[in-house]
Write a protein that holds these residues in place. Structure first.
Motif, mmCIF file in Angstrom:
data_model
loop_
_atom_site.group_PDB
_atom_site.id
_atom_site.type_symbol
_atom_site.label_atom_id
_atom_site.label_comp_id
_atom_site.label_asym_id
_atom_site.label_seq_id
_atom_site.Cartn_x
_atom_site.Cartn_y
_atom_site.Cartn_z
ATOM 1 N N ALA A 142 0.808 -1.217 0.000
ATOM 2 C CA ALA A 142 0.000 0.000 0.000
ATOM 3 C C ALA A 142 0.842 1.269 0.000
ATOM 4 O O ALA A 142 0.379 2.319 -0.468
ATOM 5 N N ASP A 143 2.089 1.177 0.471
ATOM 6 C CA ASP A 143 2.929 2.372 0.505
ATOM 7 C C ASP A 143 3.464 2.763 -0.868
ATOM 8 O O ASP A 143 4.051 3.832 -1.040
ATOM 9 N N GLY A 144 3.274 1.895 -1.849
ATOM 10 C CA GLY A 144 3.708 2.209 -3.199
ATOM 11 C C GLY A 144 5.199 2.085 -3.439
ATOM 12 O O GLY A 144 5.676 2.391 -4.538
ATOM 13 N N ARG A 145 5.959 1.596 -2.455
ATOM 14 C CA ARG A 145 7.415 1.476 -2.612
ATOM 15 C C ARG A 145 7.935 0.093 -2.238
ATOM 16 O O ARG A 145 8.941 -0.355 -2.754
ATOM 17 N N THR A 146 7.245 -0.592 -1.330
ATOM 18 C CA THR A 146 7.684 -1.916 -0.895
ATOM 19 C C THR A 146 7.148 -2.965 -1.862
ATOM 20 O O THR A 146 5.955 -2.997 -2.176
#
Length: 326
Positions: free
Chosen positions: A248-252
């Motif tokens: 959901a964080d868009g990076r993990t």
């Protein structure tokens, strides 16, 4: 080109029965068979025409995935709206393959059955030693001009590169090859250089009827990156099909799919890269280091050494490209 018998199959079952005959070969788009016959590699006793069989050219896409008929044309699949939106790497791989004329003729099944472009394999008059054509005769490529040859999946018997683009994307997303009475994972359908005379896990009397691609978030956010000596109508020096799903964080990275083309004897799944990056935050240096795992075990034969350096760069560039779009 030698004389051969021509048989127009009336049904899939009739085509499969005919394909079991000694020396029989299937004719779909003809873009591979005609080339091989012209250079003296393919010498069919019987050519079985399946071009007119109904129901084998359909494309169906839903929330479970895609089913692509074996007789669907490359250009037809590449331009299909649902393939472009749900499996962009598949569409991109097809658009970057061959020429517009060939894409309009060549079929999906025929594309998977294409054989290597190794010049030693395709020149039996000047290079009789080729384990693909004559098992046990040797490999003329080893010790020859090797710039375009494989560094992964090779053996003392063969270093020929698998040439296709589509199959690289299919391997990345766990596609299934439908062979009539059975199904085979596409990664198992292609065989490595240790069995040069047998490139595909297809038995006499079988034919490709369709390709199935499971739906996934990684397939929906995917790309196909191809590096080659010229911009069009050229085989890959190295390529990568990459799909990525983020938390959901868009990076993990939650899920990652990576497959290589142009560097191996078959479409090459880079599972070590996938495992190294799952659960990690996408950072350029982390990606570059993990991408080096794509060529673990690579063996060069002189002029193709550059592929060992090029392939990880292509993988990293494709992954970072997907990160930029997140």
């Amino acid at each position: 080109m030698r004389d051969f018998s021509y048989l127009r199959a009336g049904s899939v079952d009739a085509a499969r029965q005919a394909a079991a005959l000694p020396g029989a070969m299937l004719l779909a788009g003809g873009t591979t068979l005609v080339d091989l016959a012209k250079c003296g590699v393919a010498e069919p006793e019987t050519v079985v025409d399946i071009t007119h069989l109904r129901g084998l050219d359909t494309i169906a896409v839903d929330d479970r995935g895609a089913t692509i008929g074996a007789l669907a044309r490359m250009s037809q699949v590449a331009d299909h709206a649902d393939i472009k939106s749900r499996f962009p790497a598949v569409s991109e791989a097809l658009w970057q393959a061959a020429s517009a004329q060939l894409r309009n003729m060549a079929t999906i099944g025929g594309n998977l059955m294409q054989r290597t472009r190794c010049p030693y394999f395709r020149d039996p008059a000047n290079f009789p030693a080729c384990n693909k054509r004559s098992p046990g005769s040797g490999c003329s490529a080893i010790g020859g001009v090797t710039r375009g040859h494989a560094v992964l999946g090779t053996s003392e018997a063969c270093i020929a590169t698998y040439p296709g683009d589509l199959a690289v994307a299919l391997v990345a997303f766990d596609a299934i090859v439908h062979l009539g009475d059975r199904q085979v994972a596409v990664d198992d359908f292609f065989l490595p250089g240790s069995t040069p005379e047998r490139e595909h896990a297809i038995e006499p009397g079988e034919m490709i009827t369709a390709i199935g691609i499971p739906a996934s978030a990684a397939a929906r956010r995917s790309t196909y990156l191809k590096v080659r000596d010229r911009q069009s109508y050229e085989f890959a020096a190295a390529s990568a099909a990459v799909g990525i799903e983020f938390e959901a964080d868009g990076r993990t990275i939650r899920d990652l799919r990576v497959a290589l083309g142009g560097v191996a004897t078959k479409p090459w799944r880079a599972r070590a890269v996938e495992e190294a990056l799952k659960g990690k935050v996408l950072e350029p240096e982390v990606v570059r280091q993990a991408s080096l795992l794509a060529v673990e075990g690579a063996v060069d034969h002189g002029a193709n050494h550059y592929k060992i350096e090029l392939a990880p760069r292509v993988v990293a560039r494709a992954i970072l490209k997907m990160g930029e779009t997140a």
